[in-house]
Design a protein around this motif. Sequence first.
Motif, PDB file in Angstrom:
ATOM      1  N   VAL A   4       0.841  -1.186   0.000  1.00 22.21           N
ATOM      2  CA  VAL A   4       0.000   0.000   0.000  1.00 22.21           C
ATOM      3  C   VAL A   4       0.882   1.243   0.000  1.00 22.21           C
ATOM      4  N   VAL A   5       0.308   2.341  -0.463  1.00 20.21           N
ATOM      5  CA  VAL A   5       1.021   3.621  -0.555  1.00 20.21           C
ATOM      6  C   VAL A   5       0.589   4.514   0.598  1.00 20.21           C
ATOM      7  N   ILE A   6       1.553   5.118   1.276  1.00 22.85           N
ATOM      8  CA  ILE A   6       1.279   6.047   2.376  1.00 22.85           C
ATOM      9  C   ILE A   6       1.548   7.465   1.888  1.00 22.85           C
ATOM     10  N   ARG A   7       0.633   8.367   2.163  1.00 21.10           N
ATOM     11  CA  ARG A   7       0.850   9.773   1.800  1.00 21.10           C
ATOM     12  C   ARG A   7       0.078  10.670   2.748  1.00 21.10           C
ATOM     13  N   ASP A   8       0.480  11.963   2.783  1.00 22.15           N
ATOM     14  CA  ASP A   8      -0.243  12.945   3.576  1.00 22.15           C
ATOM     15  C   ASP A   8      -1.653  13.140   3.016  1.00 22.15           C
ATOM     16  N   LEU A   9      -2.586  13.437   3.908  1.00 24.00           N
ATOM     17  CA  LEU A   9      -3.957  13.749   3.509  1.00 24.00           C
ATOM     18  C   LEU A   9      -4.140  15.260   3.535  1.00 24.00           C
ATOM     19  N   THR A  10      -4.777  15.777   2.513  1.00 30.27           N
ATOM     20  CA  THR A  10      -4.847  17.237   2.369  1.00 30.27           C
ATOM     21  C   THR A  10      -6.252  17.776   2.136  1.00 30.27           C
ATOM     22  N   SER A  11      -7.247  16.918   1.929  1.00 33.16           N
ATOM     23  CA  SER A  11      -8.571  17.420   1.569  1.00 33.16           C
ATOM     24  C   SER A  11      -9.597  17.087   2.651  1.00 33.16           C
ATOM     25  N   ALA A  12     -10.694  17.848   2.635  1.00 32.99           N
ATOM     26  CA  ALA A  12     -11.794  17.588   3.563  1.00 32.99           C
ATOM     27  C   ALA A  12     -12.421  16.225   3.291  1.00 32.99           C
ATOM     28  N   GLN A  13     -12.468  15.832   2.023  1.00 32.91           N
ATOM     29  CA  GLN A  13     -13.030  14.525   1.685  1.00 32.91           C
ATOM     30  C   GLN A  13     -12.212  13.407   2.326  1.00 32.91           C
ATOM     31  N   GLU A  14     -10.887  13.519   2.247  1.00 31.64           N
ATOM     32  CA  GLU A  14     -10.037  12.484   2.840  1.00 31.64           C
ATOM     33  C   GLU A  14     -10.151  12.477   4.359  1.00 31.64           C
ATOM     34  N   MET A  48       0.200  16.008  11.918  1.00 32.47           N
ATOM     35  CA  MET A  48       0.373  15.142  10.763  1.00 32.47           C
ATOM     36  C   MET A  48      -0.861  14.260  10.592  1.00 32.47           C
ATOM     37  N   LEU A  49      -1.273  14.132   9.346  1.00 33.33           N
ATOM     38  CA  LEU A  49      -2.424  13.307   8.993  1.00 33.33           C
ATOM     39  C   LEU A  49      -2.082  12.596   7.698  1.00 33.33           C
ATOM     40  N   ALA A  50      -2.013  11.287   7.758  1.00 38.56           N
ATOM     41  CA  ALA A  50      -1.603  10.499   6.594  1.00 38.56           C
ATOM     42  C   ALA A  50      -2.544   9.328   6.411  1.00 38.56           C
ATOM     43  N   GLY A  51      -2.650   8.853   5.185  1.00 40.22           N
ATOM     44  CA  GLY A  51      -3.487   7.704   4.880  1.00 40.22           C
ATOM     45  C   GLY A  51      -2.697   6.626   4.176  1.00 40.22           C
ATOM     46  N   ALA A  52      -3.138   5.386   4.352  1.00 41.23           N
ATOM     47  CA  ALA A  52      -2.586   4.236   3.638  1.00 41.23           C
ATOM     48  C   ALA A  52      -3.603   3.826   2.579  1.00 41.23           C
ATOM     49  N   PHE A  53      -3.145   3.727   1.320  1.00 42.03           N
ATOM     50  CA  PHE A  53      -4.059   3.471   0.206  1.00 42.03           C
ATOM     51  C   PHE A  53      -3.689   2.188  -0.523  1.00 42.03           C
ATOM     52  N   ASP A  54      -4.703   1.359  -0.740  1.00 43.52           N
ATOM     53  CA  ASP A  54      -4.604   0.210  -1.629  1.00 43.52           C
ATOM     54  C   ASP A  54      -5.359   0.604  -2.888  1.00 43.52           C
ATOM     55  N   GLY A  55      -4.633   1.072  -3.888  1.00 43.62           N
ATOM     56  CA  GLY A  55      -5.277   1.689  -5.037  1.00 43.62           C
ATOM     57  C   GLY A  55      -5.904   2.995  -4.614  1.00 43.62           C
ATOM     58  N   GLU A  56      -7.196   3.146  -4.856  1.00 46.28           N
ATOM     59  CA  GLU A  56      -7.905   4.366  -4.468  1.00 46.28           C
ATOM     60  C   GLU A  56      -8.537   4.257  -3.077  1.00 46.28           C
ATOM     61  N   GLY A  60      -6.051   2.571   5.951  1.00 45.10           N
ATOM     62  CA  GLY A  60      -5.460   2.884   7.240  1.00 45.10           C
ATOM     63  C   GLY A  60      -5.108   4.356   7.300  1.00 45.10           C
ATOM     64  N   PHE A  61      -4.802   4.833   8.492  1.00 43.42           N
ATOM     65  CA  PHE A  61      -4.463   6.248   8.641  1.00 43.42           C
ATOM     66  C   PHE A  61      -3.628   6.444   9.896  1.00 43.42           C
ATOM     67  N   ALA A  62      -2.986   7.597   9.987  1.00 43.85           N
ATOM     68  CA  ALA A  62      -2.236   8.002  11.172  1.00 43.85           C
ATOM     69  C   ALA A  62      -2.489   9.480  11.419  1.00 43.85           C
ATOM     70  N   PHE A  63      -2.685   9.832  12.688  1.00 43.51           N
ATOM     71  CA  PHE A  63      -2.956  11.215  13.066  1.00 43.51           C
ATOM     72  C   PHE A  63      -2.146  11.556  14.299  1.00 43.51           C
ATOM     73  N   GLY A  64      -1.397  12.664  14.241  1.00 41.96           N
ATOM     74  CA  GLY A  64      -0.607  13.106  15.378  1.00 41.96           C
ATOM     75  C   GLY A  64      -0.562  14.615  15.449  1.00 41.96           C
ATOM     76  N   MET A  77      -3.646   8.554  16.954  1.00 42.63           N
ATOM     77  CA  MET A  77      -4.344   7.410  16.375  1.00 42.63           C
ATOM     78  C   MET A  77      -3.571   6.848  15.193  1.00 42.63           C
ATOM     79  N   VAL A  78      -3.422   5.533  15.157  1.00 41.82           N
ATOM     80  CA  VAL A  78      -2.999   4.797  13.974  1.00 41.82           C
ATOM     81  C   VAL A  78      -3.963   3.630  13.842  1.00 41.82           C
ATOM     82  N   GLY A  79      -4.697   3.573  12.747  1.00 44.71           N
ATOM     83  CA  GLY A  79      -5.701   2.534  12.575  1.00 44.71           C
ATOM     84  C   GLY A  79      -5.614   1.875  11.218  1.00 44.71           C
ATOM     85  N   VAL A  80      -5.889   0.585  11.177  1.00 43.34           N
ATOM     86  CA  VAL A  80      -5.851  -0.198   9.943  1.00 43.34           C
ATOM     87  C   VAL A  80      -7.102  -1.068   9.893  1.00 43.34           C
ATOM     88  N   LEU A  81      -7.742  -1.133   8.733  1.00 41.22           N
ATOM     89  CA  LEU A  81      -8.933  -1.965   8.584  1.00 41.22           C
ATOM     90  C   LEU A  81      -8.626  -3.418   8.953  1.00 41.22           C
TER      91      LEU A  81
END
Length: 254
Positions: A4-14, A48-56, A60-64, A77-81
């Motif tokens: 999976v790809v990890i990246r910062d989250l930047t939008s209200a939707q995310e 910091m707010l990041a998400g883990a993506f499998d495709g789209e 999972g996510f991390a928040f600090g 919080m760090v959570g994974v489905l």
Amino acid sequence: MSTVVIRDLTSAQEAGEVEELQLAVWGRSERDVVPKGLLIAASMHGGMLAGAFDGERMVGFAFGFATHDPATLHSHMVGVLPEYRGAGVGLQLKLYQKQWCLAHGLTRMQWTYDPLRGANASFNLRKLGATVRRYWPDLYGPMTGMNAGVPSDRALAEWELLAPPRAARDLRDLEAVNRPEGEAPAGWTPDLTAPRLKFWIPRDFGALLLADPALALAWRLESRAALQHYLGRGYALTGFSSRDGNAYLLERGE
């Protein structure tokens, strides 16, 4: 390890997707969810707010956020489905957080976790090399979802990001603070003085909490008393072993 790809989250939707993930990961009621507005505001101001993506799909996510110590990030919080657990996504998120911290001049990360959940203890202390020196009884008050039914006691894991990897510890010959009888706590000893001790916890506290809440509560109260006592005497939790059952390493003066 998952790809999976990890990246910062930047939008209200995310950020809204993170709300939904909290419900799916921990089974919380909506009143216990950190709302997207707070997630966005915190990330705007040094968090910091990041998400883990499998495709789209966010899996999972991390928040600090910042602490009173300018060198430390509190990883709230760090959570994974559930279907992605065991695939290395949680480790990827923690390592992403580590690199994020170092890129922003932070050299320490801290977070709270339930000290009776062995999988989390093993991940935090054995895999990452964190240390526990502080314990809070019922930190968050009554909780919902998978944490419902016992006081929300939490240990504070502290991870020194620039420290060398910690060597594996053998706990087999150490004196034990407590001696459970089967799945039940059976008292603990308050006056041990060896520089290294061990403390047993249940093999699967989550399953025990579902099957026998009264026994889970007995574990909570006994471990609270014992761990607070030894942490207060200068010991720290510095290791964890799952050999022959789940046990912490208590070490004095690290």
